[in-house]
Design a protein around this motif. Structure first.
Motif, short mmCIF file in Angstrom:
data_model
loop_
_atom_site.label_atom_id
_atom_site.label_comp_id
_atom_site.label_asym_id
_atom_site.label_seq_id
_atom_site.Cartn_x
_atom_site.Cartn_y
_atom_site.Cartn_z
N ASP A 17 0.83 -1.20 0.00
CA ASP A 17 0.00 0.00 0.00
C ASP A 17 0.86 1.25 0.00
N SER A 18 0.23 2.36 -0.28
CA SER A 18 0.95 3.63 -0.33
C SER A 18 1.18 4.22 1.05
N TYR A 19 0.44 3.77 2.04
CA TYR A 19 0.50 4.38 3.37
C TYR A 19 0.99 3.38 4.41
N PRO A 20 1.55 3.86 5.52
CA PRO A 20 2.18 2.99 6.52
C PRO A 20 1.29 1.88 7.08
N PHE A 21 0.06 2.20 7.41
CA PHE A 21 -0.85 1.22 8.00
C PHE A 21 -2.18 1.27 7.27
N VAL A 22 -2.84 0.11 7.16
CA VAL A 22 -4.18 0.07 6.59
C VAL A 22 -5.06 -0.82 7.45
N CYS A 23 -6.32 -0.49 7.47
CA CYS A 23 -7.33 -1.30 8.13
C CYS A 23 -8.30 -1.76 7.05
N VAL A 24 -8.38 -3.09 6.86
CA VAL A 24 -9.26 -3.67 5.84
C VAL A 24 -10.49 -4.22 6.56
N LEU A 25 -11.63 -3.58 6.32
CA LEU A 25 -12.89 -3.97 6.96
C LEU A 25 -13.74 -4.72 5.95
N MET A 26 -14.16 -5.95 6.31
CA MET A 26 -15.00 -6.76 5.42
C MET A 26 -16.44 -6.29 5.51
N LEU A 27 -17.00 -5.97 4.35
CA LEU A 27 -18.38 -5.50 4.28
C LEU A 27 -19.32 -6.57 3.71
N SER A 28 -18.77 -7.56 3.00
CA SER A 28 -19.59 -8.62 2.41
C SER A 28 -20.03 -9.63 3.46
N ASP A 29 -21.18 -10.23 3.21
CA ASP A 29 -21.62 -11.36 4.04
C ASP A 29 -20.75 -12.54 3.65
N THR A 30 -20.03 -13.09 4.59
CA THR A 30 -19.08 -14.16 4.29
C THR A 30 -19.55 -15.53 4.80
N SER A 31 -20.78 -15.62 5.25
CA SER A 31 -21.24 -16.87 5.85
C SER A 31 -21.17 -18.05 4.88
N ASN A 32 -21.30 -17.83 3.58
CA ASN A 32 -21.20 -18.91 2.59
C ASN A 32 -19.95 -18.78 1.72
N MET A 33 -19.02 -17.94 2.15
CA MET A 33 -17.82 -17.67 1.37
C MET A 33 -16.72 -18.69 1.70
N ILE A 34 -16.04 -19.16 0.67
CA ILE A 34 -14.85 -19.99 0.85
C ILE A 34 -13.69 -19.18 0.29
N GLY A 35 -12.72 -18.89 1.13
CA GLY A 35 -11.59 -18.05 0.72
C GLY A 35 -11.93 -16.59 0.92
N GLY A 36 -11.32 -15.74 0.12
CA GLY A 36 -11.57 -14.30 0.21
C GLY A 36 -10.71 -13.61 1.26
N GLU A 37 -9.74 -14.35 1.82
CA GLU A 37 -8.88 -13.76 2.84
C GLU A 37 -7.90 -12.75 2.27
N THR A 38 -7.36 -11.93 3.14
CA THR A 38 -6.21 -11.13 2.80
C THR A 38 -5.00 -12.03 3.02
N LEU A 39 -4.22 -12.27 1.97
CA LEU A 39 -3.03 -13.12 2.07
C LEU A 39 -1.80 -12.23 2.18
N ILE A 40 -0.87 -12.65 3.02
CA ILE A 40 0.34 -11.88 3.30
C ILE A 40 1.55 -12.72 2.95
N LYS A 41 2.48 -12.13 2.21
CA LYS A 41 3.71 -12.82 1.83
C LYS A 41 4.79 -12.44 2.84
N THR A 42 5.36 -13.46 3.48
CA THR A 42 6.41 -13.22 4.48
C THR A 42 7.74 -13.01 3.77
N PRO A 43 8.74 -12.47 4.46
CA PRO A 43 10.06 -12.29 3.84
C PRO A 43 10.67 -13.60 3.32
N SER A 44 10.31 -14.73 3.94
CA SER A 44 10.84 -16.02 3.48
C SER A 44 10.11 -16.53 2.24
#
Length: 187
Positions: A17-44
């Protein structure tokens, strides 16, 4: 979940992102959702998922530092989130904000006449707070009749110069960005 393959179907591909910190708020109904996560790549190179998304739940990331993506949920038609940017409250903490993903020439939905004045106002507010801090530091040393620390003054003023030049340099448009912008306008 930890994996190595970074070829993941995404709503928004791998990015910082362009800014130091972000807050990602889920607005969709996820009760029937599979996946859709925020994925993070580690340094390794490992890929980890932020805790499963649920409507009304938020994930806070060091978005400027962590490479991440918004994965596409399986069997679902939407993944709607609200992303809000933050910086450290202390104006002396490094603000590594950049405009690479949000400047109007890259993000076609942005308006020059609003975006750049807001960017300058944001940066000048921090600049003013830093300038006041420098003023106070040296007024206190004068009142205490301390020896003037010329090296400290140079470092603080050089940091201010760097901060100010970063502000306008982020507004510069590269040839590649300009070409991208012109192609969106069909120029």
């Amino acid at each position: 979940m930890t994996k190595k393959n970074d070829d993941v179907p995404a709503v928004v591909n791998w990015h910082n992102d362009s800014y130091p910190f972000v807050c990602v708020l889920m607005l969709s109904d996820t009760s029937n959702m599979i996946g859709g996560e925020t994925l993070i790549k580690t340094p390794s190179g490992d890929i980890i998922a932020a805790e499963g998304p649920a409507k009304g739940k938020a994930t806070v990331l060091q978005g400027r530092i962590l490479t991440h993506l918004a994965s596409i949920p399986i069997g679902y038609t939407e993944r709607i989130t609200s992303v809000t940017s933050y910086r450290a409250k202390d104006p002396l903490v490094n603000d590594g904000s950049v405009l690479k993903t949000v400047k109007p020439e890259v993000n076609y939905g942005s308006n020059f006449n609003v975006f750049y004045p807001e960017w300058i106002g944001y940066r000048m507010e921090i600049f003013s707070e830093r300038a006041l801090h420098i003023k106070n530091v040296f007024e206190k040393s004068l009142n205490k009749k301390e020896t003037f620390d010329k090296e400290k003054a140079f470092k603080m003023l050089k940091d201010m110069e760097d901060y100010l030049s970063h502000t306008w340099k982020e507004m510069e448009v590269s040839d590649k960005e300009w070409e991208c912008y012109k192609s969106k306008l069909n120029i």
